[in-house]
Design an enzyme around this catalytic site. Structure first.
Site, PDB file in Angstrom:
ATOM      1  N   HIS A 194      33.044  54.317 -41.020  1.00  0.00           N
ATOM      2  CA  HIS A 194      31.454  54.555 -40.698  1.00  0.00           C
ATOM      3  C   HIS A 194      31.208  55.955 -41.375  1.00  0.00           C
ATOM      4  O   HIS A 194      29.823  56.274 -41.471  1.00  0.00           O
ATOM      5  CB  HIS A 194      31.138  54.348 -39.373  1.00  0.00           C
ATOM      6  CG  HIS A 194      31.180  53.019 -39.069  1.00  0.00           C
ATOM      7  ND1 HIS A 194      30.908  52.627 -37.756  1.00  0.00           N
ATOM      8  CD2 HIS A 194      31.483  51.833 -39.716  1.00  0.00           C
ATOM      9  CE1 HIS A 194      31.031  51.250 -37.514  1.00  0.00           C
ATOM     10  NE2 HIS A 194      31.394  50.711 -38.827  1.00  0.00           N
TER      11      HIS A 194
ATOM     12  N   HIS B 180      40.055  44.528 -41.060  1.00  0.00           N
ATOM     13  CA  HIS B 180      39.644  43.934 -40.129  1.00  0.00           C
ATOM     14  C   HIS B 180      40.517  42.734 -39.198  1.00  0.00           C
ATOM     15  O   HIS B 180      40.481  42.313 -38.085  1.00  0.00           O
ATOM     16  CB  HIS B 180      38.310  42.796 -40.506  1.00  0.00           C
ATOM     17  CG  HIS B 180      37.117  43.829 -40.625  1.00  0.00           C
ATOM     18  ND1 HIS B 180      36.244  43.314 -41.776  1.00  0.00           N
ATOM     19  CD2 HIS B 180      36.664  44.827 -40.076  1.00  0.00           C
ATOM     20  CE1 HIS B 180      35.124  44.206 -41.706  1.00  0.00           C
ATOM     21  NE2 HIS B 180      35.309  45.094 -40.669  1.00  0.00           N
TER      22      HIS B 180
END
Ligand code: HEM
Ligand SMILES: [Ca+2]
Length: 638
Positions: free
Chosen positions: A148, A391
């Site tokens: 992020h 992920h």
């Protein structure tokens, strides 16, 4: 030659010189690699130059500024917009679209690509899964926190439900590629669900700069600079500051036991950020990144870093009482950014990529020599596939662990998305920190956990069945026109496969058999699918193609960053005493400074083993001494 002569030959001065030469060469080779790694960073990347020619306003830089801008401009003084927010991604390879512009690519034989959801259910979903013994969930969570900092590709959500939009006479362009569910889907068919909503990502056209082929924008500062804490624009950053003693705005209240103050990110109206609004939940945090509330682990790290900023600002004020709010804020922001970089390169990447490899590549232990020719921008291959491969480390459940190391409760990660309320209750911040420290990570493997593969955002959507993150990742790759797996292998120096069987060098036989059934040819396999199937390289967590793309990006974020924390010769470069302190800090110091945990393992990314690991006292082993920042003279006075 007699033995004596041989002995003499090997010990004479020429030979000693030769030995010195060999030694110098050995020392020199790794640093040569540092400038010219395996994927030659200057050779491949292309960025749509039209964007820079036509759509970037003139930027005037102050080259003597000690501090970064918020949006990342003026880091590179020759090309001030490199790495800035709201500029395009790099493409390591050309866009792959069937029309060369925007339409999803097709298979070599002209048929549509296999459905993303079918690929997940056939190849990945039912693989057995296992946990790592060695590393914990904090390692996974650090990855998302960094993601992020450097990447944000926004879906165009101007139409809320793209599945419903399929019934319209004219389907809006952002809804043209929903994820179609096969009729024999093992889960969704039960719920009569035939479509997962998918909104295509915004392009430069949404920024009044239409370009061909479709050009995608990174909406955050692309340097590792803590933009997820501070924001990527002047306006956002100002909105997060208290303007008192260098601190960030926060919500504080007395803890349950009334013995200490709990501090949280400030709150906003639930509708303004991506918080879920349908339940009675009330908490919605505001931070430098819009995804702050996305899941509990991420909201937790954002909370710890807000607290860490305010902790450092308070301590800097203590030693430099005459510093203004502005100096305190900026100096604290620099320290926080430096610590994030240090943890990423010295603690996180060696685990993900392998210690020897990171060293060899110039990502670990070397002093950074800034190179203004290295473009620090985020590549699409990295952001849309290679970094998302991790992920597969996300767990299905999060444990909350109390002081007695009991687990009072456990939650499904997918039940608490965009809904950080739990963090606000009791001692849940501390309990979740302990939960991440003490729970082993899901092992790197060819699947995502079943909950994020089926129930993602289930409470944020009209139907409770949710979405599938793996299908979304595959579909997003097609959306942005990622190159095929085989081509990326090739730029990474791995032989291009001529047939499916050539993939057996990196992918297990059973998976190759299924690939044969799914795709028309080996040149149709999606990047994300091929790389997720690769067996990890010895000593590293990821497969060779993923390792190559990750290293390329982290090389750029380091050597293309004029403000990288150990770069010397720039305005405000750190002194050797200050660098020494930064290099001593690890995530354990941050946990000690921001929570009520008092004992931690020295290596906080490693799982704790009751019988073989030791816990260390925060007061003795995780103290941060800022005296290297003490200024004895008030500025302006001689
Ligand atoms: C903790 C649980 C996590 C959840 C629920 C999550 C979920 C998501 C979602 C929903 C997206 C956007 C998908 C799209 O619409 O294209 C995304 C993007 C992404 N994720 Fe994760 N993620 C998590 C952890 C991670 C981790 C551990 C990493 C890496 C180590 C990671 C790396 C990324 C990257 C690089 C992107 C693309 C960012 C962008 O360019 O916008 N995520 N993730
Ligand atoms: Ca950033």
């Amino acid at each position: 030659m007699t033995f004596k002569q041989i002995y003499h030959f090997y010990t004479n001065t020429y030979y000693i010189h030769l030995k010195i030469l060999i030694f110098v060469l050995i020392c020199y080779i790794p640093s040569t690699f540092a400038q010219s790694p395996f994927l030659h960073v200057d050779e491949y990347p292309s960025v749509n130059e039209d964007f820079f020619r036509r759509c970037i306003p003139v930027i005037v830089c102050n080259s003597s500024s000690k501090y970064r801008t918020f949006n990342g401009t003026c880091n590179n003084l020759k090309t001030p917009s490199w790495g800035a927010s709201e500029t395009p991604h790099l493409r390591l390879l050309n866009a792959d679209y069937s029309d060369g512009i925007y339409q999803f690519r097709q298979q070599s034989n002209g048929t549509p690509l296999p459905k993303a959801r079918k690929i997940n259910t056939e190849l990945f979903l039912h693989n057995q899964w296992h946990d790592y013994d060695e590393f914990n969930l904090l390692l996974m969570q650090w990855g998302q926190f960094i993601a992020h900092d450097i990447a944000l590709l926004r879906p165009d959500n101007s139409v809320e439900n793209c599945c419903a939009a399929q019934k319209l006479l004219a389907i809006p362009p952002q809804c043209q590629e929903v994820i179609n569910v096969p009729i024999d889907d093992p889960l969704y068919t039960k719920y009569k669900k035939s479509c997962i909503s998918f909104n295509r990502a915004v392009t430069s056209a949404n920024f009044s700069c239409p370009l061909i082929p479709a050009t995608f924008m990174v909406e955050v500062s692309q340097y590792i600079d803590g933009s997820q804490v501070y924001g990527s624009s002047d306006v956002m950053a100002a909105g997060l500051r208290s303007f008192i003693n260098g601190k960030l705005r926060s919500d504080t209240f007395l803890s349950n036991q009334k013995t200490y103050i709990e501090e949280f990110c400030p709150q906003v109206n639930r509708k303004t950020l991506q918080c879920e609004t349908s339940t009675n939940s009330r908490v919605c945090f505001q931070a430098g990144d819009v995804r702050v509330n996305q899941n509990l682990g991420n909201a937790l790290l954002q909370t710890l870093f807000l607290r860490f900023h305010n902790y450092i600002a308070t301590n800097l004020l203590y030693i430099n009482q005459f510093w203004t709010d502005e100096i305190l804020y900026q100096e604290t922001r620099r320290i926080v950014g430096a610590v994030i970089q240090h943890i990423t390169y010295d603690h996180y990447l060696p685990i993900i990529l392998g210690e020897t490899y990171t060293q060899y590549y110039g990502l670990f232990t070397q002093q950074t020599i800034y190179n203004d020719k290295i473009n620090p921008s985020t590549s699409l291959e990295f952001a849309v596939s290679s970094f998302r491969i991790l992920h597969n480390l996300i767990p299905a459940q999060l444990n909350f662990i109390d002081k007695m190391y009991k687990i009072p409760f456990q939650v499904n990660l997918t039940d608490w998305m965009n809904r950080p309320d739990l963090l606000y209750m009791g001692q849940n911040v501390d309990w979740l920190v302990r939960g991440l420290l003490e729970t082993p990570s899901r092992e790197y493997q060819a699947s995502y956990n079943p909950l994020i593969s089926n129930y993602l955002f289930r409470f944020n959507l009209p139907d409770i069945t949710g979405q599938d993150l793996l299908s979304i990742d595959i579909q997003r790759g097609r959306d942005v026109g990622l190159p095929i797996y085989n081509q990326v292998r090739s730029i990474c120096g791995i032989p291009q496969a001529k047939s499916f069987d050539d993939l057996l060098d990196l992918i297990p036989t059973k998976a190759v058999q299924i690939l044969k059934k799914l795709y028309a040819t080996v040149n149709d396999v999606d990047l994300h699918v091929g790389t997720l199937l690769e067996v990890p390289e010895e000593g590293s967590m990821v497969g060779p193609t993923t390792r190559c793309i990750l290293s390329d990006s982290f090389f750029r974020y380091r050597y293309g960053d004029r403000f990288f924390y150990d770069v010397q010769g720039q305005p405000g470069s750190y002194t050797s005493e200050q660098l020494k302190i930064i290099k001593q800090i690890n995530l354990g110091h941050i946990i000690c400074a921001t929570t009520q945990l008092h004992f931690l393992p020295l290596d906080v990314f490693k799982s704790f083993h009751e019988f073989s690991s030791i816990k260390w006292n925060c007061d003795e082993h995780f103290k941060i001494d800022l005296k290297a920042w003490r200024i004895f003279k008030k500025p302006g006075k001689s």
